[in-house]
Enzyme design. Structure first.
Site, mmCIF file in Angstrom:
data_model
loop_
_atom_site.group_PDB
_atom_site.id
_atom_site.type_symbol
_atom_site.label_atom_id
_atom_site.label_comp_id
_atom_site.label_asym_id
_atom_site.label_seq_id
_atom_site.Cartn_x
_atom_site.Cartn_y
_atom_site.Cartn_z
ATOM 1 N N ILE A 1 41.512 35.072 35.089
ATOM 2 C CA ILE A 1 42.221 35.223 36.383
ATOM 3 C C ILE A 1 41.469 34.150 36.629
ATOM 4 O O ILE A 1 42.571 33.257 37.463
ATOM 5 C CB ILE A 1 41.965 36.416 36.782
ATOM 6 C CG1 ILE A 1 43.073 37.806 35.126
ATOM 7 C CG2 ILE A 1 42.919 36.367 38.080
ATOM 8 C CD1 ILE A 1 41.836 39.449 35.972
ATOM 9 N N ASP B 1 29.854 30.861 38.140
ATOM 10 C CA ASP B 1 29.786 32.122 36.751
ATOM 11 C C ASP B 1 28.787 31.916 35.746
ATOM 12 O O ASP B 1 28.330 31.087 35.553
ATOM 13 C CB ASP B 1 30.819 31.778 35.325
ATOM 14 C CG ASP B 1 31.454 33.041 35.031
ATOM 15 O OD1 ASP B 1 30.982 33.805 34.288
ATOM 16 O OD2 ASP B 1 32.693 33.497 35.398
ATOM 17 N N PRO C 1 34.247 40.951 37.571
ATOM 18 C CA PRO C 1 34.436 42.248 37.681
ATOM 19 C C PRO C 1 33.027 43.106 37.857
ATOM 20 O O PRO C 1 31.810 42.365 38.336
ATOM 21 C CB PRO C 1 33.864 42.150 35.649
ATOM 22 C CG PRO C 1 32.739 41.005 35.461
ATOM 23 C CD PRO C 1 33.272 40.117 36.844
ATOM 24 N N THR D 1 41.228 39.722 44.617
ATOM 25 C CA THR D 1 42.061 40.541 43.959
ATOM 26 C C THR D 1 41.415 41.168 42.754
ATOM 27 O O THR D 1 42.318 41.072 41.762
ATOM 28 C CB THR D 1 43.260 39.791 43.554
ATOM 29 O OG1 THR D 1 42.405 38.637 42.568
ATOM 30 C CG2 THR D 1 44.476 39.359 44.650
ATOM 31 N N SER D 2 39.887 41.337 42.570
ATOM 32 C CA SER D 2 39.615 41.678 41.162
ATOM 33 C C SER D 2 38.663 42.841 41.845
ATOM 34 O O SER D 2 39.538 43.926 41.359
ATOM 35 C CB SER D 2 38.151 41.080 41.182
ATOM 36 O OG SER D 2 37.465 41.107 39.828
ATOM 37 N N ARG D 3 37.809 43.557 42.324
ATOM 38 C CA ARG D 3 37.331 44.893 42.137
ATOM 39 C C ARG D 3 36.883 44.880 43.684
ATOM 40 O O ARG D 3 36.114 44.031 44.357
ATOM 41 C CB ARG D 3 36.441 45.080 41.738
ATOM 42 C CG ARG D 3 36.545 45.827 40.185
ATOM 43 C CD ARG D 3 36.896 46.917 40.226
ATOM 44 N NE ARG D 3 37.623 46.614 38.637
ATOM 45 C CZ ARG D 3 39.258 46.686 38.276
ATOM 46 N NH1 ARG D 3 39.457 45.597 39.234
ATOM 47 N NH2 ARG D 3 39.639 46.851 36.941
ATOM 48 N N GLU E 1 38.658 52.359 47.950
ATOM 49 C CA GLU E 1 40.091 52.549 47.490
ATOM 50 C C GLU E 1 40.531 53.991 47.005
ATOM 51 O O GLU E 1 42.040 54.605 47.605
ATOM 52 C CB GLU E 1 40.707 51.545 46.829
ATOM 53 C CG GLU E 1 40.420 51.459 45.852
ATOM 54 C CD GLU E 1 40.997 50.231 45.062
ATOM 55 O OE1 GLU E 1 41.441 49.848 44.246
ATOM 56 O OE2 GLU E 1 41.174 49.518 45.487
#
Length: 332
Positions: free
Chosen positions: A155, A174, A207, A233-235, A264
């Site tokens: 992504i 990363d 992640p 838009t991940s976690r 959420e």
């Protein structure tokens, strides 16, 4: 296999039913999330199919094993809601959907980003009220800005390719680096500190792990450029929401686009329009005009739903045939 599908919405049922066109599996759909109070619904099934906000704790997995469930086919990529070590102890195989449509999530990240930097959401509401003034709608161009991706997986790579099309300079952090991917995509791997300091836009694509939890916290936000734009838009747990609110108040963060939120569960995916919002932190966040929030819909495209359903049922078919489940999740 007989599969109990939990936390089901109409789009899930449509996609899974279409993917199961030959009737290889028997699917039963439940609106309830899978957790300790709903686990008995899985009685009589061979497998369960949870979604991201289901909670498969050690006690839930123990009960699943007792009633004969042998497989968990998660229809998502993230598996932080499942105790993988406990599943292995119970002899339950856990499989996920590692990649379904990275373009869908990356494109949604840019939908949030472009809305924020050009203030189209505010302009839309004004025009509907016949207010055609341009006051306070000044934005900025992405061309020439530095786009920082926290996470350079599939992504993150898609997001950087889109950013490259806008003429952005690309940097990424990363823990696992692939120089060939960096060369092909045209980005530079940098340290987390350098990304925080240099990026005009920070887009999160990591992640959620113990190491990445609240990777965007008060200390990290203090290192960013004043007016930085954050996109997640991940976690939700990647961002310390209280620290984010403080940075929005001070102007350190110039805008934030969230498709996920750390608390959420019980809010996103539900229609709560007829009752007061009980989450004071989320309610406070929604007050900011430069905070744009969507309800975890980055994956919600026809193409992504089809891919998720096909991979999910493919995992079940491989298990039923006694073949290796290539998308199995194992404890490290």
């Amino acid at each position: 296999m007989r599969i109990a599908v939990f936390d089901t919405h109409p789009y899930d049922e449509r996609a899974l039913t279409e993917a199961n066109g030959t009737g290889e599996h028997t699917l039963e759909f439940f609106e309830e999330r899978l957790h300790d109070k709903t686990v008995e619904l899985a009685n009589g099934f061979d497998a369960v199919c949870p979604f991201v906000n289901c909670r498969l704790t050690a006690s839930v997995l123990h009960r699943l094993a007792e009633i004969g469930v042998r497989l968990v086919v998660l229809r998502a990529s993230g598996f932080n809601g499942i105790d993988i070590a406990a599943a292995e102890r119970e002899g339950i195989v856990v499989a996920r959907v590692p990649a379904y449509s990275p373009e869908a999530v990356a494109e949604h990240a840019f939908a949030l980003l472009l809305t924020l930097v050009r203030k189209t959401h505010r302009a839309y509401n004004r025009v509907r009220e016949q207010n055609f003034s341009l006051d306070s709608l000044e934005g900025f161009t992405l061309h020439g800005k530095t786009f920082g991706a926290l996470g350079a997986g599939r992504i993150g790579q898609c997001a950087m390719r889109i950013a490259k099309g806008f003429g952005c300079k690309l940097i990424a952090y990363d823990p696992y680096q692939n120089p060939q991917i960096a060369a092909d995509t045209g980005f530079e791997y940098v340290t987390l500190e350098r990304l925080l300091q240099e990026a005009d836009v920070i887009s999160l694509h990591l992640p959620l792990t113990e190491q990445s939890h609240h990777i965007i916290n008060a200390a990290a936000l203090a290192q960013t450029r004043r007016g930085v734009i954050l996109i997640n838009t991940s976690r939700g747990g990647l961002i310390d929401t209280s620290a984010l609110i403080d940075s929005l108040k001070s102007g350190q963060v110039g805008g934030v686009g969230l498709d996920v939120y750390e608390m959420e569960e019980g809010v996103f995916f539900h229609d709560l329009s007829d009752r007061p919002l009980q989450d004071d932190t989320l309610a406070r966040l929604m007050i900011f005009p430069n905070a744009l929030i969507t309800s975890h819909q980055g994956f919600l495209t026809r193409e992504a739903l089809r891919a998720i359903a096909e991979t999910t049922l493919g995992n079940a078919s491989a298990f039923a045939r006694g073949e290796p489940v290539v998308n199995q999740v194992k404890a490290s």
